[in-house]
Write a protein that holds these residues in place. Structure first.
Motif, PDB file in Angstrom:
ATOM      1  N   LEU A   1     -34.123  23.938 -11.180  1.00 57.43           N
ATOM      2  CA  LEU A   1     -34.476  22.774 -12.001  1.00 57.43           C
ATOM      3  C   LEU A   1     -35.974  22.802 -12.241  1.00 57.43           C
ATOM      4  O   LEU A   1     -36.767  22.559 -11.319  1.00 57.43           O
ATOM      5  N   ASP A   2     -36.368  23.125 -13.470  1.00 57.80           N
ATOM      6  CA  ASP A   2     -37.782  23.266 -13.793  1.00 57.80           C
ATOM      7  C   ASP A   2     -38.480  21.913 -13.680  1.00 57.80           C
ATOM      8  O   ASP A   2     -38.072  20.941 -14.317  1.00 57.80           O
ATOM      9  N   GLY A   3     -39.521  21.849 -12.868  1.00 56.07           N
ATOM     10  CA  GLY A   3     -40.213  20.583 -12.633  1.00 56.07           C
ATOM     11  C   GLY A   3     -39.654  19.784 -11.480  1.00 56.07           C
ATOM     12  O   GLY A   3     -40.215  18.747 -11.105  1.00 56.07           O
ATOM     13  N   GLY A   4     -38.534  20.245 -10.901  1.00 58.52           N
ATOM     14  CA  GLY A   4     -37.984  19.631  -9.707  1.00 58.52           C
ATOM     15  C   GLY A   4     -37.515  18.203  -9.882  1.00 58.52           C
ATOM     16  O   GLY A   4     -37.190  17.752 -10.983  1.00 58.52           O
ATOM     17  N   ILE A   5     -37.492  17.477  -8.776  1.00 64.61           N
ATOM     18  CA  ILE A   5     -36.968  16.115  -8.794  1.00 64.61           C
ATOM     19  C   ILE A   5     -37.793  15.198  -9.689  1.00 64.61           C
ATOM     20  O   ILE A   5     -37.266  14.255 -10.286  1.00 64.61           O
TER      21      ILE A   5
ATOM     22  N   GLY B   1     -41.093  20.340  -7.328  1.00 66.40           N
ATOM     23  CA  GLY B   1     -41.574  20.679  -8.652  1.00 66.40           C
ATOM     24  C   GLY B   1     -42.495  21.871  -8.698  1.00 66.40           C
ATOM     25  O   GLY B   1     -42.702  22.447  -9.764  1.00 66.40           O
ATOM     26  N   ASP B   2     -43.070  22.289  -7.545  1.00 68.14           N
ATOM     27  CA  ASP B   2     -43.918  23.476  -7.591  1.00 68.14           C
ATOM     28  C   ASP B   2     -43.078  24.749  -7.654  1.00 68.14           C
ATOM     29  O   ASP B   2     -43.587  25.826  -7.966  1.00 68.14           O
ATOM     30  N   GLY B   3     -41.792  24.622  -7.381  1.00 64.05           N
ATOM     31  CA  GLY B   3     -40.876  25.734  -7.552  1.00 64.05           C
ATOM     32  C   GLY B   3     -40.891  26.749  -6.435  1.00 64.05           C
ATOM     33  O   GLY B   3     -40.133  27.728  -6.487  1.00 64.05           O
ATOM     34  N   MET B   4     -41.673  26.556  -5.399  1.00 64.14           N
ATOM     35  CA  MET B   4     -41.805  27.575  -4.364  1.00 64.14           C
ATOM     36  C   MET B   4     -40.504  27.732  -3.575  1.00 64.14           C
ATOM     37  O   MET B   4     -39.902  28.811  -3.538  1.00 64.14           O
ATOM     38  N   ALA B   5     -40.069  26.661  -2.901  1.00 66.03           N
ATOM     39  CA  ALA B   5     -38.846  26.747  -2.108  1.00 66.03           C
ATOM     40  C   ALA B   5     -37.630  26.965  -2.992  1.00 66.03           C
ATOM     41  O   ALA B   5     -36.707  27.698  -2.630  1.00 66.03           O
TER      42      ALA B   5
ATOM     43  N   ALA C   1     -39.034  15.963 -12.579  1.00 65.38           N
ATOM     44  CA  ALA C   1     -38.539  16.132 -13.943  1.00 65.38           C
ATOM     45  C   ALA C   1     -37.258  15.336 -14.143  1.00 65.38           C
ATOM     46  O   ALA C   1     -37.022  14.760 -15.214  1.00 65.38           O
ATOM     47  N   TRP C   2     -36.414  15.311 -13.127  1.00 67.06           N
ATOM     48  CA  TRP C   2     -35.163  14.540 -13.194  1.00 67.06           C
ATOM     49  C   TRP C   2     -35.466  13.047 -13.347  1.00 67.06           C
ATOM     50  O   TRP C   2     -34.912  12.363 -14.208  1.00 67.06           O
ATOM     51  N   ILE C   3     -36.359  12.541 -12.502  1.00 66.86           N
ATOM     52  CA  ILE C   3     -36.724  11.123 -12.570  1.00 66.86           C
ATOM     53  C   ILE C   3     -37.421  10.818 -13.893  1.00 66.86           C
ATOM     54  O   ILE C   3     -37.149   9.797 -14.538  1.00 66.86           O
ATOM     55  N   GLY C   4     -38.325  11.718 -14.327  1.00 68.23           N
ATOM     56  CA  GLY C   4     -39.054  11.499 -15.571  1.00 68.23           C
ATOM     57  C   GLY C   4     -38.157  11.460 -16.792  1.00 68.23           C
ATOM     58  O   GLY C   4     -38.491  10.822 -17.802  1.00 68.23           O
TER      59      GLY C   4
ATOM     60  N   PRO D   1     -49.376  24.166 -18.549  1.00 69.93           N
ATOM     61  CA  PRO D   1     -50.691  23.516 -18.575  1.00 69.93           C
ATOM     62  C   PRO D   1     -50.697  22.107 -17.989  1.00 69.93           C
ATOM     63  O   PRO D   1     -51.694  21.686 -17.383  1.00 69.93           O
ATOM     64  N   ASP D   2     -49.592  21.374 -18.129  1.00 63.47           N
ATOM     65  CA  ASP D   2     -49.553  20.008 -17.615  1.00 63.47           C
ATOM     66  C   ASP D   2     -49.048  19.932 -16.182  1.00 63.47           C
ATOM     67  O   ASP D   2     -48.873  18.839 -15.623  1.00 63.47           O
ATOM     68  N   GLY D   3     -48.788  21.093 -15.574  1.00 64.65           N
ATOM     69  CA  GLY D   3     -48.348  21.117 -14.189  1.00 64.65           C
ATOM     70  C   GLY D   3     -46.913  20.680 -13.974  1.00 64.65           C
ATOM     71  O   GLY D   3     -46.505  20.425 -12.842  1.00 64.65           O
ATOM     72  N   SER D   4     -46.121  20.622 -15.042  1.00 68.03           N
ATOM     73  CA  SER D   4     -44.767  20.091 -14.955  1.00 68.03           C
ATOM     74  C   SER D   4     -43.728  21.125 -14.545  1.00 68.03           C
ATOM     75  O   SER D   4     -42.546  20.825 -14.458  1.00 68.03           O
TER      76      SER D   4
END
Length: 279
Positions: free
Chosen positions: A123-127, A100-104, A129-132, A210-213
């Motif tokens: 995928l913005d927010g990574g795994i 979710g930090d998007g680096m890799a 975001a998918w689970i959420g 702002p929410d770190g998502s």
């Protein structure tokens, strides 16, 4: 997305709902921790359906040498073999995700774009975001058919040390590390602290929602980068700079040059070092 520069840019970010609605994408799991062990065990504990495990350090970056930085470009033939084994073909839509930090994920997106493949989304927010969003995980390895992608290096602009120094003299070279690392007050990774002479600092953390998502929205990113259209980016080893390039592109701007060796390459060559703030 069509920019005011009349350049066509594939929208680089995708949300969980849109990703779930794609027809037969190639999904790559590139979860990674800087300096840490392989995250393959996390993949085994649950991943997006049909996601193929990709080892970021081994498969997306090249081997570390005396110069070239901690995350150099991969060998094109080796990268092509990895991508074909993962099922990537010339016409594939590729979705890349991490924690979710998007680096890799951003560096993988950048690498595939550099290799000539345009239809790549992060995928913005990574795994998370998918689970959420309420989507299920899978626990078995997919068996993709071999792809037919041909790696064509050079589709994105890349700087080396000489080009980065020249860029800083005539344009804007942006260091996206933390202010403390940029000023040379703290260097937790590389043997020398400071920055490339002439570089300015735009910390990568300011790209975050702002929410770190995930990344901030398009309007916020456009406001942040609109005044830096002539910028090139670097970081510690070319991973954070690729994430800045992702944010820049998500803002609707042409993907900027990246010094892929970045600071770790710069200091390995004994280049001049600046500290403090630049005017």
């Amino acid at each position: 997305m069509r920019t005011s520069d009349n350049l066509w840019i594939m929208r680089p970010l995708i949300g969980a709902d849109e990703a779930a609605g794609l027809a037969e994408p190639v999904v790559l799991d590139v979860r990674w921790t800087l300096g840490g062990p392989s995250r393959e065990s996390d993949y085994r504990e649950g991943h997006l359906p049909y996601a193929v495990w990709i080892d970021f350090d081994r498969d997306i970056c090249g081997p570390v040498r005396e110069t070239g930085g901690r995350h150099p470009l991969p060998d094109p033939d080796a990268l092509q073999a990895v991508l074909r084994a993962a099922g990537v073909s010339e016409d594939s839509t590729v979705v890349v995700y991490d924690d979710g930090d998007g680096m890799a994920a951003a560096r993988t997106w950048w690498t595939l774009r550099w290799a000539g493949h345009e239809d790549v989304r992060v995928l913005d927010g990574g795994i998370d975001a998918w689970i959420g969003a309420g989507y299920p995980l899978a626990y078995t390895d997919p068996e993709p058919e071999s792809g037919d992608i041909t790696v064509r290096p050079g589709a994105l602009p890349v700087l080396d040390a000489e080009a980065a120094a020249a860029w800083a003299e005539r344009n804007e070279l942006v260091d996206v590390r933390t202010p403390e690392r940029y000023r040379g007050e703290n260097e937790p990774v590389d043997p020398v602290a400071g920055h490339i002479p002439g570089a300015v600092n735009l910390p990568l953390s300011d790209d975050n929602a702002p929410d770190g998502s995930g990344l901030a929205d398009t309007e916020a990113l456009r406001g942040r980068y609109e005044g830096h259209r002539e910028a090139a980016f670097y970081c510690g080893s070319g991973v954070g700079a690729a994430r800045a390039a992702l944010a820049f592109t998500a803002a609707g701007l042409p993907t900027p040059p990246v010094y892929i060796g970045s600071w770790s390459d710069w200091v390995s060559r004994g280049r001049e070092v600046a500290t403090g703030e630049e005017r």
